[in-house]
Write an enzyme that holds these catalytic residues in place. Sequence first.
Site, short mmCIF file in Angstrom:
data_model
loop_
_atom_site.label_atom_id
_atom_site.label_comp_id
_atom_site.label_asym_id
_atom_site.label_seq_id
_atom_site.Cartn_x
_atom_site.Cartn_y
_atom_site.Cartn_z
N SER A 99 0.89 -0.71 0.02
CA SER A 99 0.18 0.31 -0.12
C SER A 99 0.75 1.45 -0.37
CB SER A 99 -0.78 0.28 1.18
OG SER A 99 -0.32 -0.12 2.35
N ASN A 153 -2.68 -2.61 13.18
CA ASN A 153 -3.91 -2.56 13.38
C ASN A 153 -3.92 -0.70 14.07
OD1 ASN A 153 -3.46 -4.22 12.34
ND2 ASN A 153 -4.65 -5.36 13.76
N SER A 210 -14.17 26.96 -27.88
CA SER A 210 -14.53 25.79 -28.37
C SER A 210 -13.29 26.05 -29.65
CB SER A 210 -15.74 25.57 -29.16
OG SER A 210 -16.07 24.79 -30.75
N ASN A 215 -18.33 27.97 -23.12
CA ASN A 215 -18.10 27.11 -22.51
C ASN A 215 -18.21 27.10 -20.91
OD1 ASN A 215 -19.30 25.67 -24.89
ND2 ASN A 215 -17.94 24.97 -25.22
N GLU A 261 -19.14 22.30 -15.24
CA GLU A 261 -20.02 20.59 -16.18
C GLU A 261 -18.46 19.38 -15.04
OE1 GLU A 261 -20.90 21.70 -20.31
OE2 GLU A 261 -19.41 21.41 -20.12
N TYR A 264 -9.48 -6.39 12.41
CA TYR A 264 -8.84 -6.05 11.20
C TYR A 264 -8.72 -6.92 10.16
CZ TYR A 264 -5.48 -4.77 8.03
OH TYR A 264 -4.99 -3.40 6.71
N LYS A 314 -8.05 3.22 2.41
CA LYS A 314 -7.74 5.11 1.67
C LYS A 314 -7.55 5.83 1.01
CE LYS A 314 -3.89 2.77 4.95
NZ LYS A 314 -5.33 1.75 4.55
#
Length: 461
Positions: free
Chosen positions: A24, A111, A278, A286, A291, A318, A326
Amino acid sequence: ASNAMWGGRFASGPAAIMEAINASISFDKKLYAQDIAGSIAHSEMLAEQGIISAADQKQIAHGLNTILSEIESGTFEFSTRLEDIHMNVEARLAELIGPAAGRLHTARSRNDQVAVDFRLWVKAEALRTAEALKKLIAAFLDKAEEHSETVMPGFTHMQTAQPVTFGHHAMAYVEMFSRDLSRVRDAIERMDESPLGAAALAGTGFPIDRHMTAKALGFREPTRNSLDSVSDRDFALEFLSLAAICATHLSRLAEEIVIWSTPQFGFVRLSDSYSTGSSIMPQKKNPDAAELIRAKTGRVNGHLIGLLTVMKGLPLTYSKDMQEDKEAVFDAAETLELMLAAMAGMVTDMSINAEAMKRAAGSGYATATDLADWLVREAGLPFREAHHVTGKAVALAEARKIGLEELPLAELQKLNAAITADVYSVLTVEKSVQSRTSFGGTAPEQVKKQVAYWRERLAKA
Ligand code: ARG
Protein backbone atom coordinates in the site's frame (compact mmCIF):
# COMPACT_ATOMS: atom_id res chain seq x y z
CA ALA A 1 14.63 -13.56 1.45
CA SER A 2 11.96 -13.59 4.10
CA ASN A 3 10.57 -10.40 5.59
CA ALA A 4 12.60 -8.64 8.25
CA MET A 5 9.50 -7.95 10.39
CA TRP A 6 8.18 -11.50 10.59
CA GLY A 7 11.16 -13.49 9.33
CA GLY A 8 11.06 -15.66 12.45
CA ARG A 9 8.02 -17.54 11.24
CA PHE A 10 8.69 -17.46 7.48
CA ALA A 11 11.14 -19.53 5.48
CA SER A 12 10.74 -17.67 2.18
CA GLY A 13 9.61 -14.29 0.90
CA PRO A 14 6.44 -13.40 -0.97
CA ALA A 15 5.77 -14.02 -4.66
CA ALA A 16 6.06 -10.91 -6.78
CA ILE A 17 2.30 -10.86 -7.32
CA MET A 18 1.72 -11.24 -3.58
CA GLU A 19 3.92 -8.22 -3.02
CA ALA A 20 2.03 -6.29 -5.69
CA ILE A 21 -1.41 -6.99 -4.28
CA ASN A 22 -0.31 -6.52 -0.68
CA ALA A 23 1.65 -3.29 -0.87
CA SER A 24 0.00 0.00 0.00
CA ILE A 25 3.08 2.23 0.12
CA SER A 26 2.28 3.84 -3.24
CA PHE A 27 -0.68 5.58 -1.62
CA ASP A 28 -0.32 5.34 2.16
CA LYS A 29 2.96 7.25 2.06
CA LYS A 30 0.57 10.19 2.22
CA LEU A 31 0.26 9.33 5.92
CA TYR A 32 3.96 9.80 6.69
CA ALA A 33 3.58 12.89 8.89
CA GLN A 34 0.78 11.31 10.92
CA ASP A 35 2.71 8.04 11.21
CA ILE A 36 5.79 9.79 12.54
CA ALA A 37 3.79 12.00 14.93
CA GLY A 38 1.99 8.90 16.22
CA SER A 39 5.28 7.07 16.76
CA ILE A 40 6.89 9.98 18.57
CA ALA A 41 3.89 10.31 20.88
CA HIS A 42 3.91 6.56 21.48
CA SER A 43 7.63 6.50 22.29
CA GLU A 44 7.31 9.43 24.70
CA MET A 45 4.53 7.63 26.51
CA LEU A 46 6.53 4.37 26.63
CA ALA A 47 9.46 6.24 28.22
CA GLU A 48 7.21 8.14 30.62
CA GLN A 49 5.72 4.84 31.76
CA GLY A 50 9.18 3.25 32.17
CA ILE A 51 8.49 0.72 29.38
CA ILE A 52 11.51 1.87 27.38
CA SER A 53 14.49 3.90 28.57
CA ALA A 54 14.73 7.64 28.18
CA ALA A 55 17.93 7.18 26.19
CA ASP A 56 16.25 4.84 23.69
CA GLN A 57 13.32 7.24 23.37
CA LYS A 58 15.67 10.10 22.57
CA GLN A 59 17.29 8.09 19.81
CA ILE A 60 13.91 6.99 18.46
CA ALA A 61 12.58 10.54 18.35
CA HIS A 62 15.75 11.84 16.77
CA GLY A 63 15.69 9.09 14.14
CA LEU A 64 12.02 9.72 13.37
CA ASN A 65 12.66 13.43 12.91
CA THR A 66 15.50 12.62 10.54
CA ILE A 67 13.12 10.42 8.55
CA LEU A 68 10.56 13.23 8.47
CA SER A 69 13.04 15.59 6.88
CA GLU A 70 14.26 12.88 4.50
CA ILE A 71 10.71 12.34 3.28
CA GLU A 72 9.99 16.04 3.03
CA SER A 73 13.17 16.77 1.12
CA GLY A 74 12.48 13.86 -1.24
CA THR A 75 15.57 11.81 -0.37
CA PHE A 76 13.73 8.97 1.39
CA GLU A 77 13.58 5.76 -0.61
CA PHE A 78 10.19 4.09 -0.31
CA SER A 79 10.24 0.36 -0.86
CA THR A 80 7.34 -1.81 -2.04
CA ARG A 81 9.00 -4.78 -0.37
CA LEU A 82 8.36 -3.04 2.93
CA GLU A 83 4.66 -2.98 2.13
CA ASP A 84 3.37 0.16 3.81
CA ILE A 85 4.32 3.46 5.40
CA HIS A 86 4.60 1.92 8.86
CA MET A 87 7.23 -0.64 7.91
CA ASN A 88 9.06 1.72 5.59
CA VAL A 89 9.53 4.16 8.46
CA GLU A 90 10.43 1.50 11.00
CA ALA A 91 12.96 -0.18 8.71
CA ARG A 92 14.67 3.14 8.04
CA LEU A 93 14.66 3.87 11.76
CA ALA A 94 16.56 0.62 12.34
CA GLU A 95 19.11 1.66 9.72
CA LEU A 96 19.54 5.00 11.41
CA ILE A 97 19.64 4.10 15.12
CA GLY A 98 20.10 0.35 15.32
CA PRO A 99 18.57 -1.90 18.01
CA ALA A 100 16.66 0.85 19.88
CA ALA A 101 14.37 1.05 16.82
CA GLY A 102 13.08 -2.39 17.67
CA ARG A 103 11.64 -1.10 20.96
CA LEU A 104 9.26 1.39 19.31
CA HIS A 105 6.70 -1.24 18.40
CA THR A 106 6.26 -2.36 22.04
CA ALA A 107 2.59 -2.35 23.08
CA ARG A 108 1.50 -1.40 19.56
CA SER A 109 0.35 -3.07 16.36
CA ARG A 110 0.03 -1.79 12.82
CA ASN A 111 -3.69 -2.19 13.41
CA ASP A 112 -3.96 0.62 15.95
CA GLN A 113 -1.13 2.46 14.21
CA VAL A 114 -2.93 2.72 10.88
CA ALA A 115 -6.18 3.55 12.64
CA VAL A 116 -4.59 6.50 14.44
CA ASP A 117 -2.67 7.70 11.35
CA PHE A 118 -5.75 7.65 9.19
CA ARG A 119 -7.95 9.37 11.77
CA LEU A 120 -5.40 12.14 12.12
CA TRP A 121 -5.34 12.57 8.36
CA VAL A 122 -9.12 12.59 7.94
CA LYS A 123 -9.52 14.97 10.85
CA ALA A 124 -7.06 17.46 9.36
CA GLU A 125 -8.70 17.13 5.95
CA ALA A 126 -12.15 17.72 7.47
CA LEU A 127 -10.85 20.97 8.96
CA ARG A 128 -9.66 22.01 5.50
CA THR A 129 -13.06 21.13 4.06
CA ALA A 130 -14.68 23.37 6.67
CA GLU A 131 -12.48 26.29 5.66
CA ALA A 132 -13.22 25.76 1.96
CA LEU A 133 -16.95 25.66 2.71
CA LYS A 134 -16.73 28.89 4.67
CA LYS A 135 -15.10 30.62 1.70
CA LEU A 136 -17.78 29.40 -0.66
CA ILE A 137 -20.56 30.48 1.72
CA ALA A 138 -18.97 33.93 2.03
CA ALA A 139 -19.02 34.26 -1.77
CA PHE A 140 -22.74 33.43 -1.77
CA LEU A 141 -23.54 35.85 1.05
CA ASP A 142 -21.96 38.67 -0.95
CA LYS A 143 -23.98 37.78 -4.04
CA ALA A 144 -27.16 37.47 -1.99
CA GLU A 145 -26.66 40.85 -0.40
CA GLU A 146 -25.93 42.51 -3.73
CA HIS A 147 -28.98 40.91 -5.34
CA SER A 148 -31.58 40.91 -2.58
CA GLU A 149 -33.88 42.85 -4.92
CA THR A 150 -32.94 41.27 -8.25
CA VAL A 151 -36.02 39.47 -9.53
CA MET A 152 -35.74 36.13 -11.29
CA PRO A 153 -38.19 33.33 -12.00
CA GLY A 154 -38.47 30.62 -9.38
CA PHE A 155 -39.01 27.20 -10.89
CA THR A 156 -40.81 23.98 -10.13
CA HIS A 157 -40.61 21.16 -12.67
CA MET A 158 -38.13 23.46 -14.42
CA GLN A 159 -41.14 25.62 -15.38
CA THR A 160 -41.58 29.21 -14.26
CA ALA A 161 -43.55 29.08 -11.00
CA GLN A 162 -43.39 32.38 -9.07
CA PRO A 163 -41.02 35.32 -9.09
CA VAL A 164 -38.26 35.13 -6.48
CA THR A 165 -35.11 37.16 -5.97
CA PHE A 166 -31.67 36.00 -6.99
CA GLY A 167 -30.57 36.83 -3.46
CA HIS A 168 -33.11 34.36 -2.14
CA HIS A 169 -31.91 31.70 -4.56
CA ALA A 170 -28.31 32.32 -3.49
CA MET A 171 -29.34 32.01 0.16
CA ALA A 172 -30.84 28.59 -0.57
CA TYR A 173 -27.26 27.47 -1.30
CA VAL A 174 -26.02 29.16 1.85
CA GLU A 175 -28.46 26.94 3.77
CA MET A 176 -27.20 23.82 1.98
CA PHE A 177 -23.51 24.58 2.37
CA SER A 178 -24.03 25.57 6.00
CA ARG A 179 -25.60 22.18 6.66
CA ASP A 180 -22.57 20.63 4.97
CA LEU A 181 -20.36 22.66 7.27
CA SER A 182 -22.26 21.50 10.33
CA ARG A 183 -21.94 17.89 9.14
CA VAL A 184 -18.16 18.41 8.95
CA ARG A 185 -18.15 19.75 12.53
CA ASP A 186 -20.25 16.84 13.76
CA ALA A 187 -18.02 14.30 12.05
CA ILE A 188 -14.89 15.86 13.55
CA GLU A 189 -16.50 15.74 16.98
CA ARG A 190 -17.19 12.02 16.66
CA MET A 191 -13.82 11.07 15.16
CA ASP A 192 -11.92 12.95 17.83
CA GLU A 193 -10.89 9.81 19.77
CA SER A 194 -7.52 8.10 19.65
CA PRO A 195 -7.41 4.36 18.88
CA LEU A 196 -3.68 4.20 19.68
CA GLY A 197 -2.99 1.64 22.39
CA ALA A 198 -5.72 -0.78 21.30
CA ALA A 199 -2.71 -2.74 19.99
CA ALA A 200 -3.60 -5.63 17.67
CA LEU A 201 -7.18 -5.92 18.95
CA ALA A 202 -7.26 -6.83 22.64
CA GLY A 203 -5.34 -4.04 24.33
CA THR A 204 -1.98 -4.74 25.98
CA GLY A 205 -0.53 -5.91 29.28
CA PHE A 206 2.08 -3.15 29.25
CA PRO A 207 1.22 -0.27 31.59
CA ILE A 208 0.58 2.21 28.78
CA ASP A 209 -1.14 5.57 29.20
CA ARG A 210 -3.62 6.01 26.36
CA HIS A 211 -4.82 9.34 27.70
CA MET A 212 -1.33 10.70 27.34
CA THR A 213 -0.95 9.71 23.68
CA ALA A 214 -4.49 10.85 22.90
CA LYS A 215 -3.71 14.28 24.31
CA ALA A 216 -0.30 14.52 22.64
CA LEU A 217 -1.92 13.84 19.26
CA GLY A 218 -4.66 16.40 19.80
CA PHE A 219 -7.53 13.97 20.36
CA ARG A 220 -10.22 14.70 22.95
CA GLU A 221 -9.83 11.26 24.57
CA PRO A 222 -8.93 7.65 23.81
CA THR A 223 -11.46 5.25 22.26
CA ARG A 224 -13.17 2.96 24.79
CA ASN A 225 -13.10 -0.46 23.15
CA SER A 226 -9.99 -2.01 21.68
CA LEU A 227 -11.89 -4.27 19.26
CA ASP A 228 -13.88 -1.38 17.86
CA SER A 229 -10.77 0.80 17.75
CA VAL A 230 -9.07 -1.35 15.12
CA SER A 231 -12.26 -2.27 13.18
CA ASP A 232 -13.95 1.08 12.98
CA ARG A 233 -13.82 3.06 9.76
CA ASP A 234 -16.95 5.10 10.47
CA PHE A 235 -14.86 8.25 10.53
CA ALA A 236 -13.84 7.61 6.92
CA LEU A 237 -17.39 6.69 5.92
CA GLU A 238 -18.74 9.81 7.58
CA PHE A 239 -16.22 11.93 5.75
CA LEU A 240 -17.19 10.28 2.47
CA SER A 241 -20.89 10.74 3.26
CA LEU A 242 -20.59 14.40 4.00
CA ALA A 243 -18.35 14.77 0.94
CA ALA A 244 -20.96 13.04 -1.22
CA ILE A 245 -23.79 15.21 0.09
CA CYS A 246 -21.72 18.36 -0.36
CA ALA A 247 -20.66 17.28 -3.86
CA THR A 248 -24.30 16.65 -4.68
CA HIS A 249 -25.15 20.21 -3.64
CA LEU A 250 -22.30 21.50 -5.76
CA SER A 251 -23.53 19.43 -8.67
CA ARG A 252 -27.07 20.83 -8.50
CA LEU A 253 -25.64 24.32 -8.44
CA ALA A 254 -23.30 23.48 -11.32
CA GLU A 255 -26.30 22.26 -13.29
CA GLU A 256 -28.10 25.54 -12.64
CA ILE A 257 -25.05 27.50 -13.73
CA VAL A 258 -24.88 25.48 -16.95
CA ILE A 259 -28.53 26.30 -17.64
CA TRP A 260 -28.31 29.94 -16.57
CA SER A 261 -25.28 30.62 -18.73
CA THR A 262 -26.84 29.36 -21.95
CA PRO A 263 -27.59 32.12 -24.50
CA GLN A 264 -31.24 31.02 -24.25
CA PHE A 265 -31.41 31.85 -20.53
CA GLY A 266 -28.61 34.39 -20.29
CA PHE A 267 -29.13 34.82 -16.54
CA VAL A 268 -25.44 34.78 -15.73
CA ARG A 269 -22.23 35.40 -17.57
CA LEU A 270 -19.19 33.40 -16.56
CA SER A 271 -15.91 35.23 -16.46
CA ASP A 272 -13.27 34.36 -19.05
CA SER A 273 -11.17 32.86 -16.29
CA TYR A 274 -13.86 30.28 -15.51
CA SER A 275 -14.94 29.28 -19.00
CA THR A 276 -13.43 27.78 -22.12
CA GLY A 277 -13.82 28.35 -25.82
CA SER A 278 -14.36 25.96 -28.67
CA SER A 279 -11.66 24.98 -31.14
CA ILE A 280 -14.13 25.18 -34.03
CA MET A 281 -17.04 27.44 -33.04
CA PRO A 282 -15.74 30.95 -32.35
CA GLN A 283 -18.96 32.15 -30.68
CA LYS A 284 -18.76 29.57 -27.87
CA LYS A 285 -18.07 30.20 -24.24
CA ASN A 286 -18.47 26.94 -22.41
CA PRO A 287 -19.11 26.38 -18.70
CA ASP A 288 -16.54 23.57 -18.39
CA ALA A 289 -15.78 24.17 -14.73
CA ALA A 290 -19.45 23.77 -13.84
CA GLU A 291 -19.71 20.66 -15.98
CA LEU A 292 -16.65 19.11 -14.36
CA ILE A 293 -17.97 19.87 -10.89
CA ARG A 294 -21.17 18.11 -11.90
CA ALA A 295 -19.20 15.15 -13.26
CA LYS A 296 -16.72 14.81 -10.41
CA THR A 297 -19.66 14.32 -8.07
CA GLY A 298 -19.96 10.87 -9.60
CA ARG A 299 -16.46 10.06 -8.42
CA VAL A 300 -17.02 11.29 -4.89
CA ASN A 301 -20.35 9.48 -4.57
CA GLY A 302 -18.72 6.35 -6.00
CA HIS A 303 -16.04 6.37 -3.31
CA LEU A 304 -18.72 6.36 -0.60
CA ILE A 305 -20.43 3.33 -2.12
CA GLY A 306 -17.02 1.73 -2.63
CA LEU A 307 -15.95 1.90 0.99
CA LEU A 308 -19.40 1.00 2.33
CA THR A 309 -19.15 -2.11 0.19
CA VAL A 310 -15.63 -2.93 1.42
CA MET A 311 -16.77 -2.66 5.04
CA LYS A 312 -20.16 -4.33 4.91
CA GLY A 313 -18.95 -7.93 5.06
CA LEU A 314 -16.12 -7.61 7.55
CA PRO A 315 -16.30 -9.49 10.82
CA LEU A 316 -14.52 -7.89 13.79
CA THR A 317 -11.74 -7.00 13.99
CA TYR A 318 -9.07 -6.07 11.41
CA SER A 319 -8.97 -7.63 7.96
CA LYS A 320 -6.64 -6.56 5.19
CA ASP A 321 -9.70 -5.45 3.23
CA MET A 322 -9.51 -2.30 5.31
CA GLN A 323 -6.33 -1.25 3.56
CA GLU A 324 -8.65 -0.32 0.67
CA ASP A 325 -10.11 2.52 2.76
CA LYS A 326 -7.40 5.01 1.90
CA GLU A 327 -7.43 5.68 -1.83
CA ALA A 328 -11.18 6.29 -1.72
CA VAL A 329 -10.85 8.92 0.96
CA PHE A 330 -7.72 10.51 -0.49
CA ASP A 331 -9.29 10.90 -3.91
CA ALA A 332 -12.66 12.08 -2.57
CA ALA A 333 -10.93 14.67 -0.38
CA GLU A 334 -8.72 15.98 -3.15
CA THR A 335 -11.62 16.07 -5.59
CA LEU A 336 -13.96 17.85 -3.20
CA GLU A 337 -11.35 20.46 -2.34
CA LEU A 338 -10.90 21.25 -6.00
CA MET A 339 -14.66 21.37 -6.60
CA LEU A 340 -15.20 23.76 -3.68
CA ALA A 341 -12.42 26.06 -4.78
CA ALA A 342 -13.55 26.09 -8.42
CA MET A 343 -17.13 26.82 -7.41
CA ALA A 344 -16.10 29.65 -5.09
CA GLY A 345 -14.04 31.20 -7.88
CA MET A 346 -16.75 30.77 -10.47
CA VAL A 347 -19.48 32.26 -8.26
CA THR A 348 -17.34 35.20 -7.19
CA ASP A 349 -16.46 36.07 -10.80
CA MET A 350 -19.84 35.42 -12.37
CA SER A 351 -21.89 38.43 -13.43
CA ILE A 352 -25.65 38.53 -13.08
CA ASN A 353 -27.87 39.72 -15.92
CA ALA A 354 -30.70 41.28 -13.92
CA GLU A 355 -32.50 42.38 -17.09
CA ALA A 356 -32.73 38.86 -18.50
CA MET A 357 -33.78 37.45 -15.14
CA LYS A 358 -36.54 40.01 -14.77
CA ARG A 359 -37.79 39.50 -18.30
CA ALA A 360 -38.00 35.75 -17.72
CA ALA A 361 -39.72 36.25 -14.37
CA GLY A 362 -42.41 38.32 -16.05
CA SER A 363 -43.18 35.76 -18.71
CA GLY A 364 -44.98 32.50 -18.07
CA TYR A 365 -47.68 34.12 -15.92
CA ALA A 366 -45.51 33.94 -12.84
CA THR A 367 -47.80 36.35 -10.95
CA ALA A 368 -50.91 34.21 -11.38
CA THR A 369 -50.75 33.21 -7.71
CA ASP A 370 -50.65 36.91 -6.80
CA LEU A 371 -53.87 37.48 -8.72
CA ALA A 372 -55.53 34.57 -6.92
CA ASP A 373 -54.27 35.86 -3.56
CA TRP A 374 -55.64 39.35 -4.38
CA LEU A 375 -59.08 37.84 -5.08
CA VAL A 376 -59.00 36.09 -1.70
CA ARG A 377 -57.80 39.15 0.17
CA GLU A 378 -59.72 41.96 -1.54
CA ALA A 379 -62.81 40.22 -2.96
CA GLY A 380 -63.31 37.64 -0.21
CA LEU A 381 -63.27 34.63 -2.60
CA PRO A 382 -62.42 31.18 -1.26
CA PHE A 383 -58.91 30.28 -2.55
CA ARG A 384 -60.21 27.44 -4.75
CA GLU A 385 -62.62 29.77 -6.52
CA ALA A 386 -59.92 32.45 -6.86
CA HIS A 387 -57.70 29.79 -8.42
CA HIS A 388 -60.43 29.02 -10.96
CA VAL A 389 -61.00 32.68 -11.89
CA THR A 390 -57.24 33.21 -12.24
CA GLY A 391 -56.96 30.14 -14.44
CA LYS A 392 -59.51 31.72 -16.79
CA ALA A 393 -57.55 34.98 -16.79
CA VAL A 394 -54.35 33.12 -17.70
CA ALA A 395 -56.14 31.28 -20.52
CA LEU A 396 -57.45 34.58 -21.85
CA ALA A 397 -54.06 36.26 -21.72
CA GLU A 398 -52.44 33.25 -23.32
CA ALA A 399 -54.98 33.28 -26.18
CA ARG A 400 -54.15 36.92 -26.81
CA LYS A 401 -50.42 36.40 -26.33
CA ILE A 402 -50.19 39.12 -23.67
CA GLY A 403 -49.18 39.28 -20.02
CA LEU A 404 -51.70 39.14 -17.16
CA GLU A 405 -50.99 42.77 -16.33
CA GLU A 406 -51.93 43.71 -19.92
CA LEU A 407 -55.49 42.35 -19.72
CA PRO A 408 -57.98 45.25 -19.80
CA LEU A 409 -59.92 45.79 -16.58
CA ALA A 410 -63.24 45.22 -18.36
CA GLU A 411 -62.10 41.75 -19.41
CA LEU A 412 -61.03 40.88 -15.87
CA GLN A 413 -64.34 42.15 -14.49
CA LYS A 414 -66.17 39.78 -16.83
CA LEU A 415 -64.46 36.97 -14.94
CA ASN A 416 -65.27 38.43 -11.54
CA ALA A 417 -67.21 41.64 -10.94
CA ALA A 418 -65.34 42.45 -7.71
CA ILE A 419 -62.05 43.07 -9.51
CA THR A 420 -60.88 46.69 -9.43
CA ALA A 421 -57.95 48.57 -10.92
CA ASP A 422 -56.09 47.97 -7.66
CA VAL A 423 -55.38 44.42 -8.89
CA TYR A 424 -52.68 45.75 -11.26
CA SER A 425 -50.62 46.73 -8.25
CA VAL A 426 -49.91 43.06 -7.48
CA LEU A 427 -49.35 41.85 -11.01
CA THR A 428 -45.79 43.11 -11.42
CA VAL A 429 -42.92 40.83 -10.48
CA GLU A 430 -41.47 43.39 -8.05
CA LYS A 431 -44.74 43.65 -6.14
CA SER A 432 -44.98 39.89 -6.13
CA VAL A 433 -41.63 39.35 -4.43
CA GLN A 434 -42.17 42.27 -2.06
CA SER A 435 -45.38 40.65 -0.87
CA ARG A 436 -43.71 37.34 0.15
CA THR A 437 -42.83 38.56 3.61
CA SER A 438 -43.43 35.34 5.55
CA PHE A 439 -40.43 34.11 7.57
CA GLY A 440 -37.98 32.57 5.11
CA GLY A 441 -39.88 34.03 2.15
CA THR A 442 -38.39 35.74 -0.89
CA ALA A 443 -39.19 39.38 0.01
CA PRO A 444 -36.00 41.48 -0.09
CA GLU A 445 -36.36 42.42 3.58
CA GLN A 446 -36.49 38.71 4.52
CA VAL A 447 -33.46 37.94 2.36
CA LYS A 448 -31.50 40.74 4.02
CA LYS A 449 -32.47 39.37 7.43
CA GLN A 450 -31.22 35.90 6.50
CA VAL A 451 -27.96 37.30 5.15
CA ALA A 452 -27.40 39.10 8.47
CA TYR A 453 -28.30 35.96 10.42
CA TRP A 454 -25.80 33.79 8.56
CA ARG A 455 -23.05 36.38 8.63
CA GLU A 456 -23.27 36.48 12.40
CA ARG A 457 -23.61 32.71 12.81
CA LEU A 458 -20.73 31.92 10.48
CA ALA A 459 -18.42 34.32 12.25
CA LYS A 460 -18.61 31.85 15.14
CA ALA A 461 -18.64 28.62 13.11
N1 ARG B 1 -1.17 -1.25 5.57
C1 ARG B 1 -2.14 -1.75 6.49
C2 ARG B 1 -3.47 -1.04 6.27
O1 ARG B 1 -3.48 -0.03 5.68
C3 ARG B 1 -1.69 -1.54 7.89
C4 ARG B 1 -2.27 -2.48 8.87
C5 ARG B 1 -1.76 -3.85 8.63
N2 ARG B 1 -2.14 -4.74 9.66
C6 ARG B 1 -2.13 -6.03 9.48
N3 ARG B 1 -2.52 -6.79 10.47
N4 ARG B 1 -1.75 -6.58 8.37
O2 ARG B 1 -4.51 -1.50 6.70
